[in-house]
Design a protein around this motif. Sequence first.
Motif, PDB file in Angstrom:
ATOM      1  N   ALA A  41       0.833  -1.207   0.000  1.00 41.39           N
ATOM      2  CA  ALA A  41       0.000   0.000   0.000  1.00 41.39           C
ATOM      3  C   ALA A  41       0.865   1.253   0.000  1.00 41.39           C
ATOM      4  O   ALA A  41       0.533   2.253  -0.645  1.00 41.39           O
ATOM      5  N   LEU A  42       1.986   1.211   0.720  1.00 37.21           N
ATOM      6  CA  LEU A  42       2.899   2.357   0.768  1.00 37.21           C
ATOM      7  C   LEU A  42       3.440   2.674  -0.626  1.00 37.21           C
ATOM      8  O   LEU A  42       3.365   3.813  -1.091  1.00 37.21           O
ATOM      9  N   PHE A  43       3.963   1.663  -1.301  1.00 38.35           N
ATOM     10  CA  PHE A  43       4.558   1.920  -2.613  1.00 38.35           C
ATOM     11  C   PHE A  43       3.502   2.243  -3.656  1.00 38.35           C
ATOM     12  O   PHE A  43       3.779   2.983  -4.612  1.00 38.35           O
ATOM     13  N   ALA A  44       2.300   1.720  -3.480  1.00 32.89           N
ATOM     14  CA  ALA A  44       1.217   2.092  -4.397  1.00 32.89           C
ATOM     15  C   ALA A  44       0.910   3.579  -4.282  1.00 32.89           C
ATOM     16  O   ALA A  44       0.687   4.261  -5.291  1.00 32.89           O
ATOM     17  N   GLU A  45       0.925   4.110  -3.049  1.00 29.39           N
ATOM     18  CA  GLU A  45       0.655   5.535  -2.861  1.00 29.39           C
ATOM     19  C   GLU A  45       1.796   6.380  -3.410  1.00 29.39           C
ATOM     20  O   GLU A  45       1.563   7.421  -4.038  1.00 29.39           O
ATOM     21  N   VAL A  46       3.026   5.938  -3.175  1.00 35.44           N
ATOM     22  CA  VAL A  46       4.178   6.645  -3.734  1.00 35.44           C
ATOM     23  C   VAL A  46       4.064   6.733  -5.254  1.00 35.44           C
ATOM     24  O   VAL A  46       4.240   7.799  -5.859  1.00 35.44           O
ATOM     25  N   ALA A  47       3.751   5.610  -5.874  1.00 38.15           N
ATOM     26  CA  ALA A  47       3.642   5.582  -7.334  1.00 38.15           C
ATOM     27  C   ALA A  47       2.474   6.424  -7.825  1.00 38.15           C
ATOM     28  O   ALA A  47       2.565   7.066  -8.883  1.00 38.15           O
ATOM     29  N   SER A  48       1.382   6.463  -7.061  1.00 39.04           N
ATOM     30  CA  SER A  48       0.207   7.231  -7.494  1.00 39.04           C
ATOM     31  C   SER A  48       0.499   8.720  -7.555  1.00 39.04           C
ATOM     32  O   SER A  48      -0.177   9.461  -8.275  1.00 39.04           O
ATOM     33  N   GLY A  50       3.318   9.864  -8.637  1.00 41.75           N
ATOM     34  CA  GLY A  50       4.259  10.077  -9.730  1.00 41.75           C
ATOM     35  C   GLY A  50       5.714   9.908  -9.345  1.00 41.75           C
ATOM     36  O   GLY A  50       6.600  10.224 -10.149  1.00 41.75           O
ATOM     37  N   PHE A  51       5.994   9.418  -8.146  1.00 39.41           N
ATOM     38  CA  PHE A  51       7.383   9.206  -7.737  1.00 39.41           C
ATOM     39  C   PHE A  51       7.874   7.850  -8.220  1.00 39.41           C
ATOM     40  O   PHE A  51       7.155   6.840  -8.137  1.00 39.41           O
ATOM     41  N   THR A  52       9.094   7.824  -8.703  1.00 37.01           N
ATOM     42  CA  THR A  52       9.728   6.570  -9.108  1.00 37.01           C
ATOM     43  C   THR A  52      10.942   6.242  -8.248  1.00 37.01           C
ATOM     44  O   THR A  52      11.617   5.240  -8.489  1.00 37.01           O
ATOM     45  N   GLU A  53      11.235   7.103  -7.242  1.00 36.36           N
ATOM     46  CA  GLU A  53      12.336   6.859  -6.318  1.00 36.36           C
ATOM     47  C   GLU A  53      11.888   7.167  -4.894  1.00 36.36           C
ATOM     48  O   GLU A  53      11.063   8.070  -4.672  1.00 36.36           O
ATOM     49  N   LEU A  54      12.457   6.442  -3.946  1.00 36.31           N
ATOM     50  CA  LEU A  54      12.142   6.648  -2.532  1.00 36.31           C
ATOM     51  C   LEU A  54      13.412   6.514  -1.714  1.00 36.31           C
ATOM     52  O   LEU A  54      14.276   5.678  -2.015  1.00 36.31           O
ATOM     53  N   GLU A  55      13.527   7.363  -0.684  1.00 38.14           N
ATOM     54  CA  GLU A  55      14.588   7.211   0.305  1.00 38.14           C
ATOM     55  C   GLU A  55      14.041   6.410   1.478  1.00 38.14           C
ATOM     56  O   GLU A  55      12.988   6.726   2.029  1.00 38.14           O
ATOM     57  N   LEU A  56      14.761   5.372   1.868  1.00 37.72           N
ATOM     58  CA  LEU A  56      14.376   4.551   3.007  1.00 37.72           C
ATOM     59  C   LEU A  56      14.900   5.211   4.274  1.00 37.72           C
ATOM     60  O   LEU A  56      16.110   5.330   4.462  1.00 37.72           O
ATOM     61  N   ALA A  57      13.984   5.685   5.112  1.00 35.64           N
ATOM     62  CA  ALA A  57      14.370   6.281   6.398  1.00 35.64           C
ATOM     63  C   ALA A  57      14.388   5.190   7.448  1.00 35.64           C
ATOM     64  O   ALA A  57      13.418   4.433   7.586  1.00 35.64           O
ATOM     65  N   ASP A  58      15.465   5.110   8.211  1.00 37.57           N
ATOM     66  CA  ASP A  58      15.529   4.014   9.188  1.00 37.57           C
ATOM     67  C   ASP A  58      14.641   4.265  10.405  1.00 37.57           C
ATOM     68  O   ASP A  58      14.499   3.392  11.255  1.00 37.57           O
ATOM     69  N   SER A  59      14.009   5.439  10.472  1.00 36.31           N
ATOM     70  CA  SER A  59      12.967   5.665  11.472  1.00 36.31           C
ATOM     71  C   SER A  59      11.735   4.821  11.155  1.00 36.31           C
ATOM     72  O   SER A  59      10.887   4.576  12.026  1.00 36.31           O
ATOM     73  N   HIS A  60      11.630   4.374   9.896  1.00 39.74           N
ATOM     74  CA  HIS A  60      10.474   3.610   9.426  1.00 39.74           C
ATOM     75  C   HIS A  60      10.822   2.160   9.097  1.00 39.74           C
ATOM     76  O   HIS A  60      10.124   1.245   9.522  1.00 39.74           O
ATOM     77  N   ILE A  61      11.873   1.969   8.324  1.00 39.58           N
ATOM     78  CA  ILE A  61      12.336   0.621   7.974  1.00 39.58           C
ATOM     79  C   ILE A  61      13.855   0.612   8.037  1.00 39.58           C
ATOM     80  O   ILE A  61      14.506   1.475   7.445  1.00 39.58           O
ATOM     81  N   ARG A  62      14.415  -0.346   8.753  1.00 38.18           N
ATOM     82  CA  ARG A  62      15.863  -0.446   8.939  1.00 38.18           C
ATOM     83  C   ARG A  62      16.392  -1.603   8.089  1.00 38.18           C
ATOM     84  O   ARG A  62      16.295  -2.774   8.505  1.00 38.18           O
ATOM     85  N   LEU A  74      10.950  -6.493   0.025  1.00 33.93           N
ATOM     86  CA  LEU A  74      10.767  -5.044  -0.054  1.00 33.93           C
ATOM     87  C   LEU A  74      11.115  -4.536  -1.448  1.00 33.93           C
ATOM     88  O   LEU A  74      10.366  -3.743  -2.040  1.00 33.93           O
ATOM     89  N   LEU A  75      12.237  -5.001  -1.981  1.00 28.40           N
ATOM     90  CA  LEU A  75      12.646  -4.578  -3.324  1.00 28.40           C
ATOM     91  C   LEU A  75      11.641  -5.046  -4.379  1.00 28.40           C
ATOM     92  O   LEU A  75      11.330  -4.313  -5.326  1.00 28.40           O
ATOM     93  N   SER A  76      11.138  -6.248  -4.207  1.00 27.34           N
ATOM     94  CA  SER A  76      10.181  -6.784  -5.163  1.00 27.34           C
ATOM     95  C   SER A  76       8.887  -5.981  -5.166  1.00 27.34           C
ATOM     96  O   SER A  76       8.339  -5.660  -6.239  1.00 27.34           O
ATOM     97  N   ILE A  77       8.405  -5.633  -3.980  1.00 23.03           N
ATOM     98  CA  ILE A  77       7.167  -4.862  -3.881  1.00 23.03           C
ATOM     99  C   ILE A  77       7.361  -3.476  -4.482  1.00 23.03           C
ATOM    100  O   ILE A  77       6.532  -2.994  -5.263  1.00 23.03           O
ATOM    101  N   ALA A  78       8.480  -2.827  -4.136  1.00 23.90           N
ATOM    102  CA  ALA A  78       8.759  -1.498  -4.701  1.00 23.90           C
ATOM    103  C   ALA A  78       8.844  -1.572  -6.221  1.00 23.90           C
ATOM    104  O   ALA A  78       8.233  -0.771  -6.937  1.00 23.90           O
ATOM    105  N   HIS A  81       5.767  -1.640  -8.327  1.00 26.24           N
ATOM    106  CA  HIS A  81       5.080  -0.355  -8.522  1.00 26.24           C
ATOM    107  C   HIS A  81       5.952   0.634  -9.306  1.00 26.24           C
ATOM    108  O   HIS A  81       5.618   1.818  -9.391  1.00 26.24           O
ATOM    109  N   GLY A  82       7.061   0.151  -9.841  1.00 26.94           N
ATOM    110  CA  GLY A  82       7.934   1.030 -10.618  1.00 26.94           C
ATOM    111  C   GLY A  82       8.729   2.002  -9.773  1.00 26.94           C
ATOM    112  O   GLY A  82       9.144   3.060 -10.264  1.00 26.94           O
TER     113      GLY A  82
END
Length: 311
Positions: A41-48, A50-62, A74-78, A81-82
Amino acid sequence: MTARPDLTADTWPIAVCMHGFAPIGRDGIALHDAPAERWDALFAEVASLGFTELELADSHIRPADLEPSRRAELLSIAGGHGVSIISVHVQRQSVLQPGREDRNLDYAHRTVDAAAEMGMSVFSTGLHHPFSEAQKRALWFWTAPGWKDPDDADTRAFAVDRLRELGKHAQDAGLPMALEMYEDTYLGTADSAVQLIQEIGLDNVGLNPDIGNLVRLHRPIEDWREMHAKTLPYANYWHVKNYARDEAGDGSWFSSTPTSMELGLINYRQVVRDAVELGFRGPFLMEQYGGDSLGVCATNRDYLRTLLPRS
């Protein structure tokens, strides 16, 4: 940094931050430990947006603390969604944190390994510490006092040695290491930050000139133009955000509030042009506090693309 002259406004990597996502779900499960459906759901929202890149913050995922199978998931799910995970940012785990110096250094090393394994482009970190109790209570954490790196040559030298060790590891892993500017640390002024990079002395270690972190402070600050002029030649990754700032002429009061890149105190039209002319070719990271963080990041991304070279 490796020159990438082929980058244009349309191809420049512009990532979104994770501030717009809750690190703990309504069910009490941390995003780090969440099932695949929540990550999806997170990556679906990112893609919706128009973002194609994300920074992984270790406050959220380490990534350092994920099992290899979960990193792959994680890589597969991201990717489904492109979206590419282009960087990881280790925050508030300073190699100078009392009682945790060695633990934090080990964690940072493991994060470098995870970033390399996951095919990221940047390892980003800094010297800021966990929030103080006052910062946790404040509406905006930057209005309350937090950690201050000591004005002590031995402690600074210790920081340089630790960061150089991390930088060499990142270099061996094929990654640039970016150090984020942040108040009251050895990266808290333009001169000190530049000096720290020079003291570390590695080609792959540069600055994340996140001067928004300093513009928002309710105290006297350096001129944003002078800070950028000094730091941009050392930049290899860039968190960009902006704040509306006001202050009394007699210095009796200061205020700030988050706003879009276009409307805040920093003139990004000027400093982005300057950075590109100086040879900056690193990724950008859209960052925003408060309100619809993701929406403002998308607005800022579209604005930023109008400032980048078309060819």
